[in-house]
Motif scaffolding. Structure first.
Motif, mmCIF file in Angstrom:
data_model
loop_
_atom_site.group_PDB
_atom_site.id
_atom_site.type_symbol
_atom_site.label_atom_id
_atom_site.label_comp_id
_atom_site.label_asym_id
_atom_site.label_seq_id
_atom_site.Cartn_x
_atom_site.Cartn_y
_atom_site.Cartn_z
ATOM 1 N N MET A 1 40.116 47.845 47.434
ATOM 2 C CA MET A 1 41.437 48.714 46.575
ATOM 3 C C MET A 1 41.896 47.497 45.589
ATOM 4 O O MET A 1 41.932 46.489 44.976
ATOM 5 C CB MET A 1 42.929 48.094 48.194
ATOM 6 N N TRP A 2 42.198 48.977 44.468
ATOM 7 C CA TRP A 2 42.392 48.115 43.282
ATOM 8 C C TRP A 2 44.229 48.091 43.256
ATOM 9 O O TRP A 2 44.999 48.555 43.664
ATOM 10 C CB TRP A 2 41.885 49.637 42.471
ATOM 11 N N ILE A 3 44.230 47.090 43.077
ATOM 12 C CA ILE A 3 45.455 46.397 42.657
ATOM 13 C C ILE A 3 46.325 46.361 40.641
ATOM 14 O O ILE A 3 44.799 46.556 40.033
ATOM 15 C CB ILE A 3 46.064 45.311 42.736
ATOM 16 N N GLU A 4 47.601 46.468 40.201
ATOM 17 C CA GLU A 4 47.331 46.209 39.128
ATOM 18 C C GLU A 4 48.029 44.847 39.016
ATOM 19 O O GLU A 4 48.934 44.616 39.868
ATOM 20 C CB GLU A 4 48.498 47.074 39.230
ATOM 21 N N THR A 5 47.342 44.151 37.980
ATOM 22 C CA THR A 5 47.390 42.380 37.957
ATOM 23 C C THR A 5 47.543 43.060 35.969
ATOM 24 O O THR A 5 47.435 43.336 35.206
ATOM 25 C CB THR A 5 46.796 42.190 38.125
ATOM 26 N N ILE A 6 49.416 42.121 35.994
ATOM 27 C CA ILE A 6 49.455 41.873 34.471
ATOM 28 C C ILE A 6 49.204 40.256 34.091
ATOM 29 O O ILE A 6 49.281 39.373 34.767
ATOM 30 C CB ILE A 6 50.867 41.960 34.736
ATOM 31 N N VAL A 7 49.103 39.745 33.516
ATOM 32 C CA VAL A 7 47.672 38.436 32.374
ATOM 33 C C VAL A 7 48.225 38.644 31.615
ATOM 34 O O VAL A 7 49.199 38.555 30.361
ATOM 35 C CB VAL A 7 46.083 38.331 32.337
ATOM 36 N N MET A 8 49.304 37.118 31.354
ATOM 37 C CA MET A 8 49.535 36.299 29.810
ATOM 38 C C MET A 8 49.197 34.783 29.583
ATOM 39 O O MET A 8 49.061 34.705 30.498
ATOM 40 C CB MET A 8 51.436 36.352 30.582
ATOM 41 N N VAL A 76 39.960 38.642 41.702
ATOM 42 C CA VAL A 76 40.071 38.606 40.284
ATOM 43 C C VAL A 76 41.567 37.900 39.826
ATOM 44 O O VAL A 76 41.394 37.162 39.187
ATOM 45 C CB VAL A 76 40.167 40.026 39.736
ATOM 46 N N LEU A 77 42.478 39.378 40.726
ATOM 47 C CA LEU A 77 43.412 37.834 40.409
ATOM 48 C C LEU A 77 43.906 36.771 40.982
ATOM 49 O O LEU A 77 44.102 35.603 40.149
ATOM 50 C CB LEU A 77 44.904 39.300 41.473
ATOM 51 N N GLU A 78 43.095 36.075 42.123
ATOM 52 C CA GLU A 78 42.721 35.602 42.601
ATOM 53 C C GLU A 78 42.547 33.826 41.577
ATOM 54 O O GLU A 78 42.832 33.008 41.603
ATOM 55 C CB GLU A 78 42.476 34.848 43.648
ATOM 56 N N GLN A 79 41.554 33.981 41.097
ATOM 57 C CA GLN A 79 40.973 33.659 40.577
ATOM 58 C C GLN A 79 41.649 33.355 38.433
ATOM 59 O O GLN A 79 41.920 31.846 38.246
ATOM 60 C CB GLN A 79 39.402 33.983 39.585
#
Length: 97
Positions: A1-8, A76-79
């Motif tokens: 499942m694809w999720i939208e992630t924001i990275v700063m 990916v979010l977890e990493q």
């Protein structure tokens, strides 16, 4: 499942303790866009070096702030959250309201 992630970028607490230097708007915009491109390149480099690109469907173009939006898997979010370089989280989904 694809999720939208924001990275700063992860920032030190005292990052904004001193006043920002004065400069004209054009050079400020150019500098901000350069920082946005550099941050996007840093995120891409991290994803590639950790062999996570196959779990990324889409990555946003650089903007005038150091922030990237990804469509990726939860792995990916977890990493990204484990990395000391980044602050990362899921974006709020407004579908279904």
């Amino acid at each position: 499942m694809w999720i939208e992630t924001i990275v700063m970028p992860r920032e030190e607490p005292a990052a904004y303790s001193s006043p920002a230097p004065r400069y004209d708007r054009e050079s400020g915009q150019q500098s901000a866009c350069a920082m946005g491109r550099q941050f996007r390149d840093t995120v891409l480099s991290y994803l590639q070096s950790n062999e996570l690109m196959s779990a990324v469907k889409w990555i946003s173009e650089p903007g005038s702030i150091p922030m990237v939006t990804l469509h990726c898997t939860s792995r990916v979010l977890e990493q990204l959250q484990k990395s000391p370089e980044f602050e990362a989280g899921r974006s709020l989904s407004l579908t279904g309201f």
